[in-house]
Motif scaffolding. Sequence first.
Motif, PDB file in Angstrom:
ATOM      1  N   UNK A 338      47.420  33.757  36.078  1.00  0.00           N
ATOM      2  CA  UNK A 338      47.203  33.770  34.625  1.00  0.00           C
ATOM      3  C   UNK A 338      47.348  35.193  34.095  1.00  0.00           C
ATOM      4  N   UNK A 339      46.666  36.134  34.721  1.00  0.00           N
ATOM      5  CA  UNK A 339      46.645  37.513  34.219  1.00  0.00           C
ATOM      6  C   UNK A 339      48.039  38.123  34.155  1.00  0.00           C
ATOM      7  N   UNK A 340      48.851  37.882  35.175  1.00  0.00           N
ATOM      8  CA  UNK A 340      50.155  38.550  35.212  1.00  0.00           C
ATOM      9  C   UNK A 340      51.101  38.045  34.122  1.00  0.00           C
ATOM     10  N   UNK A 341      50.800  36.866  33.544  1.00  0.00           N
ATOM     11  CA  UNK A 341      51.654  36.337  32.466  1.00  0.00           C
ATOM     12  C   UNK A 341      51.237  36.842  31.089  1.00  0.00           C
ATOM     13  N   UNK A 342      50.049  37.458  30.969  1.00  0.00           N
ATOM     14  CA  UNK A 342      49.586  37.907  29.660  1.00  0.00           C
ATOM     15  C   UNK A 342      50.258  39.216  29.246  1.00  0.00           C
ATOM     16  N   UNK A 343      50.241  39.460  27.931  1.00  0.00           N
ATOM     17  CA  UNK A 343      50.731  40.749  27.428  1.00  0.00           C
ATOM     18  C   UNK A 343      49.868  41.882  27.968  1.00  0.00           C
ATOM     19  N   UNK A 344      48.554  41.695  27.923  1.00  0.00           N
ATOM     20  CA  UNK A 344      47.608  42.678  28.460  1.00  0.00           C
ATOM     21  C   UNK A 344      46.262  41.995  28.611  1.00  0.00           C
ATOM     22  N   UNK A 345      45.488  42.456  29.589  1.00  0.00           N
ATOM     23  CA  UNK A 345      44.141  41.939  29.787  1.00  0.00           C
ATOM     24  C   UNK A 345      43.182  43.109  29.946  1.00  0.00           C
ATOM     25  N   UNK A 346      42.059  43.041  29.211  1.00  0.00           N
ATOM     26  CA  UNK A 346      41.028  44.076  29.286  1.00  0.00           C
ATOM     27  C   UNK A 346      39.746  43.433  29.809  1.00  0.00           C
ATOM     28  N   UNK A 347      39.259  43.916  30.934  1.00  0.00           N
ATOM     29  CA  UNK A 347      38.005  43.427  31.508  1.00  0.00           C
ATOM     30  C   UNK A 347      36.896  44.430  31.275  1.00  0.00           C
ATOM     31  N   UNK A 348      35.756  43.948  30.740  1.00  0.00           N
ATOM     32  CA  UNK A 348      34.634  44.826  30.393  1.00  0.00           C
ATOM     33  C   UNK A 348      33.421  44.507  31.256  1.00  0.00           C
ATOM     34  N   UNK A 349      32.698  45.541  31.672  1.00  0.00           N
ATOM     35  CA  UNK A 349      31.434  45.333  32.376  1.00  0.00           C
ATOM     36  C   UNK A 349      30.747  46.674  32.578  1.00  0.00           C
ATOM     37  N   UNK A 350      29.439  46.609  32.766  1.00  0.00           N
ATOM     38  CA  UNK A 350      28.689  47.810  33.152  1.00  0.00           C
ATOM     39  C   UNK A 350      28.706  47.988  34.666  1.00  0.00           C
ATOM     40  N   UNK A 351      29.208  46.974  35.385  1.00  0.00           N
ATOM     41  CA  UNK A 351      29.145  46.997  36.854  1.00  0.00           C
ATOM     42  C   UNK A 351      30.488  46.561  37.434  1.00  0.00           C
ATOM     43  N   UNK A 352      31.371  47.531  37.630  1.00  0.00           N
ATOM     44  CA  UNK A 352      32.675  47.259  38.238  1.00  0.00           C
ATOM     45  C   UNK A 352      32.911  48.167  39.441  1.00  0.00           C
ATOM     46  N   UNK A 353      31.858  48.437  40.151  1.00  0.00           N
ATOM     47  CA  UNK A 353      31.958  49.299  41.328  1.00  0.00           C
ATOM     48  C   UNK A 353      31.721  48.458  42.582  1.00  0.00           C
ATOM     49  N   UNK A 354      32.601  48.604  43.577  1.00  0.00           N
ATOM     50  CA  UNK A 354      33.793  49.452  43.630  1.00  0.00           C
ATOM     51  C   UNK A 354      34.973  48.768  42.934  1.00  0.00           C
ATOM     52  N   UNK A 355      35.807  49.527  42.210  1.00  0.00           N
ATOM     53  CA  UNK A 355      36.896  48.915  41.445  1.00  0.00           C
ATOM     54  C   UNK A 355      37.890  48.144  42.299  1.00  0.00           C
ATOM     55  N   UNK A 356      38.119  48.592  43.547  1.00  0.00           N
ATOM     56  CA  UNK A 356      39.097  47.891  44.389  1.00  0.00           C
ATOM     57  C   UNK A 356      38.622  46.481  44.750  1.00  0.00           C
ATOM     58  N   UNK A 357      37.315  46.278  44.784  1.00  0.00           N
ATOM     59  CA  UNK A 357      36.766  44.938  45.034  1.00  0.00           C
ATOM     60  C   UNK A 357      37.160  44.006  43.894  1.00  0.00           C
ATOM     61  N   UNK A 358      36.998  44.466  42.661  1.00  0.00           N
ATOM     62  CA  UNK A 358      37.264  43.615  41.495  1.00  0.00           C
ATOM     63  C   UNK A 358      38.762  43.465  41.224  1.00  0.00           C
ATOM     64  N   UNK A 359      39.528  44.535  41.338  1.00  0.00           N
ATOM     65  CA  UNK A 359      40.969  44.395  41.135  1.00  0.00           C
ATOM     66  C   UNK A 359      41.552  43.457  42.187  1.00  0.00           C
TER      67      UNK A 359
END
Length: 604
Positions: A338-359
């Motif tokens: 889904x994400x790769x077909x969008x124009x852009x996606x912005x994910x928000x959170x106070x807790x995105x550490x470690x980023x490589x886990x979430x990406x």
Amino acid sequence: AAVAAVGTAVANREHLLLQATTGIGKTVAALFPALKYALAHDKRLFILTAKTTQQDMATAVLRLLNQEQAFRSVRLRAKAKMCANDQVLCHEEYCRFAKDYGVKLTSSGLLPRLWENYPSLEPDDIFAAAQATQVCPFEVSLELAGRAQVVVCDYNYAFDPYVALPEFGPDQDLADTILVIDEVHNLVDRGRGYYSPELSAAAAYQAAEGMRHAGEPIHFRIETLCLRLARLIEETVANALEEGPPGDRAVEAPLSEDQFWRLRPALDAAFVDYLEYQRETRNFRPDDPFVALYFDVLRFLNGLAVSDAAFSHCVEVRRGEARLKILCKDPSRFLGAVLERTHATVGLSATLSPPEFYTGLLGFQAGRTAFVEIPNPFPPENRRVVIDPSVATTFKQRPANYDRIAQRLGAFAEAIPGNCLALFPSYQFLSEVTGRLRLNGKRVLVQKQADSDKEREMILQALRSAIFGDILLVAVAGGVFAEGVDYPGDVLKAVAVVSPCLPGLSLDQQLLKDYYQERFERGFEYSFVVPGMTRVVQAAGRLIRSPEDTGVIALFDQRFLHAPYRQYLPADWAAEDGEGVRVGNPAQVAGEFFQVLSRKNAKG
């Protein structure tokens, strides 16, 4: 910085993960540039949330940004909550709101009237207007959402393959779509859930029982098929578990896939004939056990079809019932599609550490995704963080510590001049401690597992009202009182979190641990510590949400002092200017903090 980062991402067709502390206005900071770009370039903006409280915030921001009525926004509510019929039975023979839907919708002029009168189309307004016109409110909301420039809705409408809006179908072009995903850390578990179907023998037996006394040949056919399915599930579980101790058990085991697929044609034919029989006899049933079972089987077979190394097949006995489960350990293939077909996606959170886990687990493309962290702008002297190492809260150590936890937590709550929120990893742990609490100066309110939306709102109203006096609210970490909810002004003066809130031990968590170890070489950390500490930091974020807010955060457990837990505490808590984490008695630290604050306020 947040506005610029979002503006750059949407202008360059990139994705962005934005980590920023709660209360700094990251929702506004994301929506303003995303909306501005969408309106200027004829894009559609979808704001996706995990909880309705987050939708409230997003809707409030959109109203602020739409005072000129330059666009139309629609907020979607779950089908069951938008049903105007006395039961959810979507057939024109049984629902006057479904009967002649198209004719009534066109002749009434309802859609253009709503479009003209409501720049922000809220579920309550849609429901009232549709009910008065006797057309289905949920379908009307979907019609409006298909036209709107901005849609506010749950994650499900974009990512759940069985619920997603038509525009998010696998073959649809999303090049004109911008997504803003609030509290995006929640999407990992949600994504796994979309692709982790279950089948239970009990559901098959219930469907068979519902047919047993109906008397027609179609009912006998369905009863026989349901009994075959129930026995197949029980045999699969029995063969995998063999002899063992009584009680709940679960193991990873291969499933008899061919036998389940061989049932499919007979089930399909019976389902079609059953619907035809119901239509002819006008005998549709709400919550029909066979219809529910049929769709459970379809989801299960689809799970088998897409399974690869990111899936585990499990058998279990839960509360005496034989069950089969397909566990999706990594939903990135599906979310990323889904994400790769969008124009852009912005994910928000106070807790995105470690980023490589979430990406990695959310499926964000490495070369197209940026990670930006916004420093905490709030004065550190307005907050005190204290760790109490005198209690142990591991599963084995809890029973011996219940009394001490209750005593230390009670003393801490009494030292707070205002309301206090205390959070636990489970309802059972919460219950054991609250039963031992003895407070004189505060009323204790306790979240219950079965609380309705109305009861939760009553608790929030009690916190916001001075009439009831100071309150200690005891709730579960990760729940409605711990994430995505605002406690404005002086509503909350302290947050206590008891334990690092690790997920409970289960076969699922063990399988996740093994998978994360193989993929990231950080199995225990990613399967237990990351989700647990995310809940801790999210809970602490309820306290300080403006430059004027003050309060104390208390963490009860010696593990918070040590790796790997300590490294997941916010970086600004480790300040070296005297405002960093304290270690000691939370009641004493809180008392001293509020005394100093009181003297400072008295001096003006």
